[in-house]
Design a protein around this motif. Sequence first.
Motif, PDB file in Angstrom:
ATOM      1  N   ARG A 117     -25.616 -42.934  -8.434  1.00  0.00           N
ATOM      2  CA  ARG A 117     -26.626 -41.900  -8.677  1.00  0.00           C
ATOM      3  C   ARG A 117     -25.959 -40.577  -9.029  1.00  0.00           C
ATOM      4  N   PHE A 118     -24.859 -40.245  -8.331  1.00  0.00           N
ATOM      5  CA  PHE A 118     -24.115 -39.027  -8.664  1.00  0.00           C
ATOM      6  C   PHE A 118     -23.591 -39.116 -10.094  1.00  0.00           C
ATOM      7  N   GLN A 119     -22.960 -40.233 -10.421  1.00  0.00           N
ATOM      8  CA  GLN A 119     -22.385 -40.408 -11.763  1.00  0.00           C
ATOM      9  C   GLN A 119     -23.450 -40.313 -12.848  1.00  0.00           C
ATOM     10  N   SER A 120     -24.643 -40.799 -12.550  1.00  0.00           N
ATOM     11  CA  SER A 120     -25.702 -40.831 -13.569  1.00  0.00           C
ATOM     12  C   SER A 120     -26.178 -39.440 -13.962  1.00  0.00           C
ATOM     13  N   THR A 121     -25.822 -38.415 -13.191  1.00  0.00           N
ATOM     14  CA  THR A 121     -26.244 -37.061 -13.545  1.00  0.00           C
ATOM     15  C   THR A 121     -25.297 -36.398 -14.543  1.00  0.00           C
ATOM     16  N   PHE A 122     -24.208 -37.081 -14.898  1.00  0.00           N
ATOM     17  CA  PHE A 122     -23.228 -36.530 -15.838  1.00  0.00           C
ATOM     18  C   PHE A 122     -22.925 -37.548 -16.929  1.00  0.00           C
ATOM     19  N   ALA A 123     -23.228 -37.193 -18.160  1.00  0.00           N
ATOM     20  CA  ALA A 123     -23.024 -38.110 -19.287  1.00  0.00           C
ATOM     21  C   ALA A 123     -21.557 -38.509 -19.444  1.00  0.00           C
ATOM     22  N   ALA A 124     -20.638 -37.653 -19.022  1.00  0.00           N
ATOM     23  CA  ALA A 124     -19.208 -37.935 -19.211  1.00  0.00           C
ATOM     24  C   ALA A 124     -18.667 -38.964 -18.218  1.00  0.00           C
ATOM     25  N   LEU A 125     -19.443 -39.288 -17.194  1.00  0.00           N
ATOM     26  CA  LEU A 125     -18.972 -40.243 -16.182  1.00  0.00           C
ATOM     27  C   LEU A 125     -19.511 -41.640 -16.451  1.00  0.00           C
ATOM     28  N   THR A 126     -18.674 -42.629 -16.205  1.00  0.00           N
ATOM     29  CA  THR A 126     -19.101 -44.016 -16.271  1.00  0.00           C
ATOM     30  C   THR A 126     -19.909 -44.297 -15.020  1.00  0.00           C
ATOM     31  N   ASN A 127     -21.098 -44.838 -15.192  1.00  0.00           N
ATOM     32  CA  ASN A 127     -22.013 -45.091 -14.084  1.00  0.00           C
ATOM     33  C   ASN A 127     -21.721 -46.476 -13.507  1.00  0.00           C
ATOM     34  N   ASP A 128     -20.589 -46.590 -12.771  1.00  0.00           N
ATOM     35  CA  ASP A 128     -20.161 -47.896 -12.273  1.00  0.00           C
ATOM     36  C   ASP A 128     -20.099 -48.001 -10.751  1.00  0.00           C
ATOM     37  N   GLY A 129     -20.372 -46.893 -10.053  1.00  0.00           N
ATOM     38  CA  GLY A 129     -20.345 -46.921  -8.592  1.00  0.00           C
ATOM     39  C   GLY A 129     -18.955 -46.922  -7.994  1.00  0.00           C
ATOM     40  N   VAL A 130     -17.934 -46.733  -8.828  1.00  0.00           N
ATOM     41  CA  VAL A 130     -16.546 -46.692  -8.360  1.00  0.00           C
ATOM     42  C   VAL A 130     -16.094 -45.235  -8.322  1.00  0.00           C
ATOM     43  N   TYR A 131     -15.550 -44.818  -7.181  1.00  0.00           N
ATOM     44  CA  TYR A 131     -15.022 -43.464  -7.029  1.00  0.00           C
ATOM     45  C   TYR A 131     -13.590 -43.449  -7.556  1.00  0.00           C
ATOM     46  N   GLY A 132     -13.369 -42.643  -8.595  1.00  0.00           N
ATOM     47  CA  GLY A 132     -12.041 -42.529  -9.180  1.00  0.00           C
ATOM     48  C   GLY A 132     -11.769 -41.083  -9.559  1.00  0.00           C
ATOM     49  N   PRO A 133     -10.702 -40.826 -10.316  1.00  0.00           N
ATOM     50  CA  PRO A 133     -10.299 -39.449 -10.649  1.00  0.00           C
ATOM     51  C   PRO A 133     -11.383 -38.624 -11.358  1.00  0.00           C
ATOM     52  N   ASN A 134     -12.109 -39.234 -12.287  1.00  0.00           N
ATOM     53  CA  ASN A 134     -13.143 -38.481 -13.006  1.00  0.00           C
ATOM     54  C   ASN A 134     -14.300 -38.119 -12.080  1.00  0.00           C
ATOM     55  N   THR A 135     -14.748 -39.090 -11.298  1.00  0.00           N
ATOM     56  CA  THR A 135     -15.838 -38.823 -10.356  1.00  0.00           C
ATOM     57  C   THR A 135     -15.400 -37.768  -9.348  1.00  0.00           C
ATOM     58  N   ARG A 136     -14.168 -37.871  -8.880  1.00  0.00           N
ATOM     59  CA  ARG A 136     -13.619 -36.886  -7.932  1.00  0.00           C
ATOM     60  C   ARG A 136     -13.677 -35.487  -8.534  1.00  0.00           C
ATOM     61  N   SER A 137     -13.246 -35.358  -9.770  1.00  0.00           N
ATOM     62  CA  SER A 137     -13.229 -34.065 -10.446  1.00  0.00           C
ATOM     63  C   SER A 137     -14.630 -33.450 -10.506  1.00  0.00           C
ATOM     64  N   TYR A 138     -15.614 -34.251 -10.884  1.00  0.00           N
ATOM     65  CA  TYR A 138     -16.990 -33.753 -10.974  1.00  0.00           C
ATOM     66  C   TYR A 138     -17.548 -33.420  -9.591  1.00  0.00           C
ATOM     67  N   MET A 139     -17.209 -34.219  -8.589  1.00  0.00           N
ATOM     68  CA  MET A 139     -17.670 -33.934  -7.224  1.00  0.00           C
ATOM     69  C   MET A 139     -17.077 -32.632  -6.727  1.00  0.00           C
ATOM     70  N   GLU A 140     -15.800 -32.413  -6.984  1.00  0.00           N
ATOM     71  CA  GLU A 140     -15.157 -31.155  -6.561  1.00  0.00           C
ATOM     72  C   GLU A 140     -15.834 -29.956  -7.206  1.00  0.00           C
ATOM     73  N   ARG A 141     -16.157 -30.083  -8.495  1.00  0.00           N
ATOM     74  CA  ARG A 141     -16.830 -28.981  -9.203  1.00  0.00           C
ATOM     75  C   ARG A 141     -18.183 -28.679  -8.569  1.00  0.00           C
ATOM     76  N   GLN A 142     -18.927 -29.736  -8.247  1.00  0.00           N
ATOM     77  CA  GLN A 142     -20.259 -29.534  -7.653  1.00  0.00           C
ATOM     78  C   GLN A 142     -20.163 -28.961  -6.241  1.00  0.00           C
ATOM     79  N   LEU A 143     -19.170 -29.388  -5.492  1.00  0.00           N
ATOM     80  CA  LEU A 143     -19.000 -28.878  -4.126  1.00  0.00           C
ATOM     81  C   LEU A 143     -18.595 -27.409  -4.116  1.00  0.00           C
ATOM     82  N   SER A 144     -17.913 -26.965  -5.170  1.00  0.00           N
ATOM     83  CA  SER A 144     -17.442 -25.583  -5.198  1.00  0.00           C
ATOM     84  C   SER A 144     -18.483 -24.610  -5.725  1.00  0.00           C
ATOM     85  N   LYS A 145     -19.618 -25.115  -6.204  1.00  0.00           N
ATOM     86  CA  LYS A 145     -20.666 -24.221  -6.729  1.00  0.00           C
ATOM     87  C   LYS A 145     -21.409 -23.526  -5.615  1.00  0.00           C
TER      88      LYS A 145
END
Length: 143
Positions: free
Chosen positions: A115-143
Amino acid sequence: MKEVQQDLIRAGIRLPRFGADGDFGDETEKGVREFQRKHGLSVDGLVGTQTLSKLDEVIKAKKTTTSIKLPSGTLRRGDRGENVRKVQQALKQLNFNPGTVDGVYGARTQDAVRRFQSTFAALTNDGVYGPNTRSYMERQLSK
């Protein structure tokens, strides 16, 4: 519009079909109405100055002083441990409820990551936490 949708999601409003897709459709209008109702605003489904101001206020109030250090590497269904727990805590803070924060990467955690990945077109919506998902999560947490 995408930023408003992301803010609605951070504020706890679910947009399960389309997420933050940048289009102001029926789902987004329904989410705006729900947010307005929850926060005692005039319920018109429009994102005016009062709604934006309240949205900003709610998001700032949700931020905690505790910072979550997200793990590097890849985590997927079946994994266990403290790194999974950190990802679950971050998902919960971002309003993508993974269920119990128990350190077990099960179906609910996988679904929350998707569900988190699905909010960003640049992320693969596969349910796997990896470097790209981590990067986007960090950005959202810092807002």
